[in-house]
Enzyme design. Structure first.
Site, short mmCIF file in Angstrom:
data_model
loop_
_atom_site.label_atom_id
_atom_site.label_comp_id
_atom_site.label_asym_id
_atom_site.label_seq_id
_atom_site.Cartn_x
_atom_site.Cartn_y
_atom_site.Cartn_z
CG ASP A 9 -8.18 10.53 -24.02
OD1 ASP A 9 -7.19 9.80 -24.20
OD2 ASP A 9 -9.26 10.12 -23.57
CE LYS A 48 -6.91 2.45 -25.81
NZ LYS A 48 -7.11 3.22 -24.56
NE ARG A 63 -6.62 -3.51 -19.91
CZ ARG A 63 -6.65 -3.57 -21.25
NH1 ARG A 63 -5.86 -4.39 -21.90
NH2 ARG A 63 -7.49 -2.83 -21.92
CD GLU A 67 -4.55 4.64 0.65
OE1 GLU A 67 -3.90 3.90 1.41
OE2 GLU A 67 -5.79 4.74 0.67
CE1 TYR A 75 -4.35 0.32 -0.28
CE2 TYR A 75 -4.33 -1.59 1.17
CZ TYR A 75 -5.00 -0.76 0.28
OH TYR A 75 -6.30 -1.00 -0.03
CB THR A 131 -4.62 3.96 -21.88
OG1 THR A 131 -4.44 4.06 -23.29
CG2 THR A 131 -6.08 4.17 -21.53
N1 DSN Z 1 -11.53 0.96 -25.08
C1 DSN Z 1 -10.64 1.83 -25.77
C2 DSN Z 1 -10.54 1.51 -27.20
O1 DSN Z 1 -10.73 0.36 -27.55
O2 DSN Z 1 -10.28 2.39 -28.01
C3 DSN Z 1 -10.97 3.25 -25.58
O3 DSN Z 1 -11.81 3.38 -24.55
#
Ligand code: DSN
Length: 428
Positions: free
Chosen positions: A194, A223, A229, A51, A49, A220
């Protein structure tokens, strides 16, 4: 060990590993992480933990976690050219939620790309928190599928939102970040980019970056950036400066780092996922290596070749091509819906997802399009010649969606192709 202790879970994991190995992963938001990222994720760091933030924790024993988080932060700042990074968001939606929490009051007006035109749920869609707790208005693309910046500017000047989002899940072109920043700032609105989809491409500098134009950048990490993730929020400013509210009570831009850090913790989240933080740090380190730039360049080359080959097979692509890693096929001339096409492709072990196209007359659960991309195939080492073959497989599977024998032949060709491009160093 897991095999003996929990054979049910082990078996399902084994089947998923085989699915990942023996098929073509073409969902543009998915990728294969390195063994090093996997090692960080499957580690003892999950036991702790923490925080708070490095040097300011609410639990003891965080001296090594502090080292890990500080490394992740420093790497993010260097890679994306910003002065502040928060690496604790659990993923992209929580990162965006934190931006709302940091910068707006409930009921404030926000403006983002319409979901059916490629936008994201958290950019102001009615069933999402962003549309429910904020006054959301959406901009759309023009008939050609590209963002109409003149129309966006006129809408922004009329609506005067407090925050404008850009970024999408299904937009195949690059953004004019400079123009978006100018539009937002001309009405004293925050501009939030974003970059979840393009983060790896931006890190590798093969597409433009919003740094210097956007007040806040969210992403994120799993990707095109090819990490675990997770999520990150980045901005400029000095987090050690005390908050100085403006006379009208508005949130001052110079305190963005503090507002964002407080929104993540204690505003919305508890303890950070330290194994993920380590995985992010590893992925960021990988993204700084020369090989990653070659990877990102190849993603773009593969996407262009795939797009051209699909068009040569008679497919209509939204915007007639792509500048990034993804494309959106408008299936209306193929007498098949997005849902049916997704299934036909799944039958031959090609994974894509159904998607609305601009001005779609169908509903999102069975829309007129499919979305596909090249990041995961490129990680496997596939190049332009494989993209041409894959366009042929896609065409056959869709044209012969009801012909089991043809699909069986395509599936076996795909299995053969996959064998030449192994993804896991260690056998799963
Ligand atoms: N779930 C992501 C995507 O597949 O583009 C975006 O939210």
């Amino acid at each position: 060990m897991l095999e003996q202790s929990d054979p049910e879970i082990y078996t399902s994991m084994q089947k998923e590993a085989n699915r990942q190995k023996n098929g073509l992963e073409m969902i543009p938001s998915e990728n294969y992480v390195s063994d090093s990222v996997l090692a960080a994720m499957g580690s003892i760091l999950t036991n702790k933990y923490s925080e708070g933030y490095p040097g300011k924790r609410y639990y003891g024993g965080n001296q090594f976690i502090d080292e890990i988080e500080s490394l992740a932060v420093d790497r993010a700042k260097k890679l994306f050219g910003v002065s502040h990074a928060n690496v604790q968001p659990l993923s992209g939606s929580p990162a965006n939620q934190a931006v709302y929490f940091a910068l707006l009051n409930q009921g404030d007006k926000v403006m983002g790309l319409h979901l059916f035109f490629g936008g994201h749920l958290t950019h102001g869609w009615n069933v999402n928190f962003s549309g429910r707790f904020y006054n959301a208005v959406n901009y759309k693309t023009g008939q050609d599928g590209t963002i109409d910046y003149d129309a966006l500017e006129a809408q922004a000047k009329q609506e005067r939102p407090k925050l404008i989002f850009c970024g999408a899940t299904a937009y195949p072109r690059i953004y004019d970040y400079k123009r978006l920043g100018e539009i937002a700032h001309s009405i004293d609105s925050y501009f939030v980019a974003d970059i979840a989809h393009e983060a790896g491409l931006i890190a590798a500098k093969v597409v433009p970056s919003p740094a210097g134009h956007a007040d806040v950048i969210t992403t994120t990490t799993h990707k095109t950036l090819r990490g675990p993730r997770g999520g990150m929020i980045m901005c400029n400013g000095n987090p050690s400066e005390p908050l100085k509210p403006l006379p009208d009570g508005a949130n001052p831009r110079e305190n963005l780092p503090t507002l964002i850090d407080r929104a993540i913790f204690p505003g919305l989240q508890g303890g950070p996922h330290n194994h993920t933080t380590a995985g992010i740090a590893v992925a960021l380190h990988e993204a700084m290596q020369p090989g990653f730039k070659r990877y990102a360049q190849q993603i773009l080359k593969n996407a262009k070749t795939l797009a051209e080959s699909l068009m040569a097979h008679g497919f209509k692509l939204v915007t007639d091509g792509t500048d990034n890693h993804l494309m959106l096929i408008d299936l209306q001339n193929k007498n098949i819906t997005g849902r049916e096409a997704e299934k036909a492709l799944e039958d031959v072990c090609i994974t894509v997802n159904k998607n609305t196209i601009p001005f779609d007359t169908r509903k999102p659960y069975d829309p007129s399009g499919i979305r596909l991309g090249t990041p995961a195939l490129t990680t496997r080492g596939m190049r332009e010649s494989e993209m041409k073959d894959i366009a042929g497989f896609i065409s056959k599977a869709i044209e012969h969606a009801n012909d089991a024998a043809t699909k069986e032949r395509v599936k076996s060709d795909i299995l053969e192709l996959c064998k030449g491009f192994p993804i896991f160093k260690y056998d799963w």
